[in-house]
Each structure stands twice: as C-alpha cells, then as structure tokens.
Scaffold this active site. Sequence first.
Site, mmCIF file in Angstrom:
data_model
loop_
_atom_site.group_PDB
_atom_site.id
_atom_site.type_symbol
_atom_site.label_atom_id
_atom_site.label_comp_id
_atom_site.label_asym_id
_atom_site.label_seq_id
_atom_site.Cartn_x
_atom_site.Cartn_y
_atom_site.Cartn_z
ATOM 1 N N LYS A 140 0.760 -1.234 -0.415
ATOM 2 C CA LYS A 140 -0.140 0.211 0.187
ATOM 3 C C LYS A 140 0.724 1.080 -0.092
ATOM 4 C CE LYS A 140 -0.443 0.691 4.816
ATOM 5 N NZ LYS A 140 -1.098 -0.210 5.718
ATOM 6 N N ARG A 181 -6.528 0.000 17.111
ATOM 7 C CA ARG A 181 -7.474 -0.191 16.132
ATOM 8 C C ARG A 181 -8.426 -1.604 15.767
ATOM 9 N NH1 ARG A 181 -3.742 0.997 10.989
ATOM 10 N NH2 ARG A 181 -3.831 -1.653 10.687
HETATM 11 C C1 PLP Z 1 -0.377 -0.419 6.659
HETATM 12 C C2 PLP Z 1 -0.305 -2.080 7.529
HETATM 13 C C3 PLP Z 1 0.793 -3.076 7.815
HETATM 14 C C4 PLP Z 1 2.349 -2.682 7.541
HETATM 15 O O1 PLP Z 1 2.701 -1.585 8.271
HETATM 16 P P1 PLP Z 1 3.792 -0.896 8.165
HETATM 17 O O2 PLP Z 1 4.765 0.182 8.961
HETATM 18 O O3 PLP Z 1 3.930 -0.697 6.921
HETATM 19 O O4 PLP Z 1 5.256 -2.043 7.538
HETATM 20 C C5 PLP Z 1 0.556 -4.567 8.554
HETATM 21 N N1 PLP Z 1 -0.456 -4.336 8.749
HETATM 22 C C6 PLP Z 1 -1.481 -3.868 8.895
HETATM 23 C C7 PLP Z 1 -2.391 -4.120 8.573
HETATM 24 C C8 PLP Z 1 -1.178 -2.439 8.230
HETATM 25 O O5 PLP Z 1 -2.802 -1.921 8.030
#
Ligand code: PLP
Length: 365
Positions: free
Chosen positions: A39, A134
Amino acid sequence: MENRKYPALVMDRDALTENVRILTEDCGRQGIEIAGIIKGAGGWVEATKAIVEGGATIIGSSRLEQLARCREAGIEVPLMMIRVPMLSELPELIRVADIALVSERATLDAIERQASLQDKEFKVILMADLGDLREGWWDKDEMLQTALYVEEELAHVTLAGIGTNLGCYGSVMPTEDKMQELADLAAKIEINIGRELEYVSGGASSSLLAVYRGYMPEKINMLRIGAVSLIGDLEDVRVCYDLEEIDRLGRPFTLQAQVVEVKDKPTHPVGTLGVDAFGKKGVYEDRGIRRRALIAIGRADYGDIADLVPTRKGIEIIGASGDHTILDVEAVKDHIEVGDILTFNLRYSALLYLSSSENVKKYVK
Ligand SMILES: *Cc1c(COP(=O)(O)O)cnc(C)c1O
C-alpha cells in the site's frame, strides 16, 4: 532520462529487492515469513514484483484495487487483504484475494455466504487487539469462540491463523509481553481446534524490533512488512527505536521535481496577513532577501513538506501550497536554474501519497 515527465517517482528496483531479501533472510532464520505490504507504494506492480523477487511469500494491501492489479499482472503468490474488509466489497474480495484479516463475526458469516456463492475456499486471519485499539477482538474469550466457530461451522472459510497490529493508533510497542500474549492466544486456539494454525502474524515493520532484539516467540511465523522495506530507514517511518541492522537497507524511492521559477525575494510576506492556502496562520521569519526556487509539485501530491528531504545540501524547503513547493536555495544560489531537476528522499507518508497521485509519473531506475 530524455523524455521523462515530472514530477517523477523513481524506483531503484534492485535496491527494493535487496531490502526485502535482507529482511526475509533475517526473519527466515527465526522461522518467520514475510508478507510484503504494497500500500505504501500505491500497489505499483513493478515494485510488487521486486518484493516477490526479494522473497516475500505473500503480498498484502489495504486496497482491493491494488491486489486486483497484482492478480491481473500475473503475480502468483497468495494475496492478502489487510484492512478489515467492508461487507460491500466481499464479492470482489473473494474473487481477487486469497486471505483477509478479519475482526467481526458478521463479516465471517458474510464471507462464508459469498465464498459459497463463488464456490471457493477463503482463508481468514482473526485479529487480536492487544492494546493498540484499532482493529481486532478486545474480548479474547469471544475471539477464541469465534475461532472455534469458523473451524467447525463455516464450510468455505478456513481459519488460517491469528494476528495483531501494533503501533498504528495507540503507539503501542511490540514488547516481549505483547508478542508472548499473541503466541499464547495462538496456542490456546490450537488446543481448542486440535491442529496447528498456518499463520501467527505478529505485526508490521515495527515488530522487527522483536526479531532483532531476539525475543520473538517461536510461535510467531509471519510479519507484514511494508514501510521499512520501502523506505529503508526507521526514523523516516516514524519508528521510535534504533536498530543497526536496518542501516544495511537502501533507499529504493526518490522524487524528482522540476524548478519553474528562481528569484530573489523577501522572506517575510509583504502586506496584511490573513491565512494561507490551507486556512492556517503562517509563521514567517524575516531573513531579508534570499534566493527562492519554486518546484512544480505540492501538498496535493505528497502531503506535508516535513516528509520530503532534499538530497542536495544547501536546499531548504520552506513552504508549499497544493501545487507549488517553495525552496530556499540561497546557499546554492548560483547553481539552480529554471528547468533543473531536484531530487528528494521520502519519508513513508510522502511515498504513500506520491505513489497514489495520478499527477506523479512512475519510473524504474
Ligand atoms: C499497513 C499495515 C501493515 C504494514 O505496516 P508497515 O508499517 O508499513 O510495515 C501491516 N498490517 C496492517 C494491518 C497494516 O494496515
């Protein structure tokens, strides 16, 4: 370079592959596989391919559109939806993805109906909220019962595992007790269902702390890594600890922007001051007349000026509106002209915005 359009987001593909390779090897030695989270790079398919080449065994995103593009591009590893899914997107979820992180029984029931309609088996990872507040079950008994419910009652939904997320809303650190709590939950569920879980997913980039400090419980066998692999630096993903292991990573992404104006101007605005383009009262230091350069990119593309870092010494970003960024170039005043291309390193949120801005062209170095 000849026909390049600007602003340009430039990816050093080999550097990205190498970052992921280093992380997958380090984690692999502790029995942990890496889901590469795309993402932060806007789901860029070329970046995703580089991440798979680096050793990620799953690709994940918070956006189904990005996963759909991966599927169409022929990426073959399992695709994981990491934002707990909307009921309104389940038909597409089942069509496009293989796994989802889920935190509601109603969603599990709806996935069952949709997977049954499409005659598919769909994997879920149930999320535990360990205090970051969250997504995830706060009531762990309810979570245990739901795990059993999926295992015994839902024919088209496979309980692939459990997971957690830390350091997103509540800033909670992946300390040893949190990681152990997840491992203990997994062990309990395994006893209840009478088999091993395929995945115990211990968090995101921030959970690398547990890997490198050597306290990750054996039970945890997956991390979902985006930011650190994409940015190659901890400070620039706003993680609050240092790990010298991360110093081995490179910086795969840079921004290139073109200078459209260079003039000597006052540093303090001239006139009666109201508010700026975003309705904020500005704070302006009067440093006399200085050389200013404008580049053709703005906050609509990258968010906040604090997330762009000029690579050239002597350039300071002093402000921006939606489509212009103002640089103080006094220290390098004889070397900056209209048409010049300036390069910036990116903090995580700037990469996130830039890679999804349609105004920004993407190039592989
Ligand atoms: C964005 C996200 C990640 C990845 O997080 P980073 O800090 O970019 O490594 C992993 N798990 C969930 C649920 C996320 O929303």
